[in-house]
Design an enzyme around this catalytic site. Structure first.
Site, PDB file in Angstrom:
ATOM      1  CG  ASP A  14      -1.921   1.137   1.253  1.00  0.00           C
ATOM      2  OD1 ASP A  14      -2.368   1.568   0.168  1.00  0.00           O
ATOM      3  OD2 ASP A  14      -2.245   1.635   2.352  1.00  0.00           O
ATOM      4  CB  SER A  15       0.206   4.796  -0.593  1.00  0.00           C
ATOM      5  OG  SER A  15      -0.997   4.858   0.156  1.00  0.00           O
ATOM      6  CB  CYS A  78      -3.331   0.219  -2.376  1.00  0.00           C
ATOM      7  SG  CYS A  78      -3.465   1.916  -2.977  1.00  0.00           S
ATOM      8  CD  GLU A 156      -0.582   6.615   6.567  1.00  0.00           C
ATOM      9  OE1 GLU A 156       0.448   6.635   7.270  1.00  0.00           O
ATOM     10  OE2 GLU A 156      -0.819   5.701   5.744  1.00  0.00           O
ATOM     11  CB  CYS A 192      -9.659   4.325   0.516  1.00  0.00           C
ATOM     12  SG  CYS A 192      -8.009   4.742   1.133  1.00  0.00           S
ATOM     13  CG  HIS A 194      -5.214   4.731   4.376  1.00  0.00           C
ATOM     14  ND1 HIS A 194      -4.624   4.299   3.214  1.00  0.00           N
ATOM     15  CD2 HIS A 194      -4.200   5.200   5.163  1.00  0.00           C
ATOM     16  CE1 HIS A 194      -3.317   4.511   3.279  1.00  0.00           C
ATOM     17  NE2 HIS A 194      -3.028   5.052   4.455  1.00  0.00           N
TER      18      HIS A 194
END
Ligand code: DGL
Length: 268
Positions: A14-15, A78, A156, A192, A194
């Site tokens: 993932d990023s 992702c 994050e 997403c 996240h």
């Protein structure tokens, strides 16, 4: 498989930390699987990048990661990278690759109002891939979309130990509920990886009775299916995280990674 193959990890990509929402259900199904969690912190965030940037960056990076860690399977955990680069990655790598697809099908199965929200990054929600999924699996639904880079940052920040403001989650969800017909949304797709990491915050900010769905459990079942019958390490598996840039911000994620059983952090 021989013993060396038994040690081969599953590589999640993932990023940032979003892919942990796929790691969690995978570990439930495959507790003995060694995990390499790769985060492209130097390229984060993906959601505001162009298709061309992502299509160039992701296959090259995964090529390096596969060479280094020799995984048995790669999971692009992702949605942004999957909806844009999955075919290119599959063509470039000689290991099986599992992608992440917005969970529009299960959302349509759940919705009573037939109005569904898709919450992703800006890059994901504008993909034709999402139009296809909506047409195939939610043809009788109104599918409203909203792209939010802020929600990625909030996830994050939360995992780095920061306190996040509940008002920000309400504002993000306003991007869906304030659209025409938005008040009728009864299911939201977390498109997403996240976003399930802030599931509790989103649920608190949403009207009562709104359900959230994501692709994590389905991807975990797919990984279990593809690795069925394979051997795993005899002892305790070692799980590691690898960042494309390793600085203080990434090291701040150590406690959150430890919550997912990942105790070793390194740079690429
Ligand atoms: N976690 C990613 C996704 O599923 C992307 C977050 C970002 O880098 O913008 O789309």
């Amino acid at each position: 498989m021989d013993a060396a193959m038994d040690d081969a990890p599953i590589l999640f990509f993932d990023s940032g930390v979003g892919g942990l929402s796929v790691v969690a259900p995978t570990r439930v199904l495959l507790p003995r699987a060694p995990i390499v969690y790769a985060a492209d912190s130097a390229g984060f965030p993906y959601g505001i990048k162009s298709e061309a940037e992502i299509a160039a960056r992701v296959p090259a990076l995964l090529g390096r990661l596969v060479e280094r860690y020799r995984p048995r399977l790669v999971v692009i955990a992702c949605n942004t990278a999957s909806t844009i680069a999955l075919p290119v990655v599959r063509a470039a790598l000689d290991v099986p690759v599992v992608g992440t697809v917005p969970a529009i099908k299960p959302a349509a199965a759940l919705s009573r109002s037939r109005v569904i929200g898709v919450l992703g990054t800006e890059a994901t929600v504008r993909q034709a891939y999402v139009d296809d999924l909506a047409a195939r699996f939610a043809g009788d639904c109104t599918v409203l979309r909203h792209g939010s880079a802020e929600l990625v940052r909030l996830a994050e920040a939360k995992l780095a130990g920061a306190t996040t403001d509940p008002a920000r989650y309400r504002a993000v969800l306003g991007g869906l509920f304030d659209q025409p017909e938005g008040a009728r949304i009864d299911v939201i797709v977390n498109a997403c990886t996240h976003f399930p990491l802030v599931a509790a915050e989103l649920a608190a900010a949403a009207p009562a009775g709104v359900h959230f769905v994501d692709g994590g459990p389905g991807i975990a079942r797919r990984i279990a299916f593809l690795t069925e019958g394979q051997g795993w390490p005899a002892g305790e598996s070692v799980h590691r995280a690898v960042f494309t840039r390793l600085g203080d911000a990434e090291r701040a994620l150590a406690p959150a990674l430890a919550d997912y059983g990942i105790g070793t952090i390194e740079g690429l």
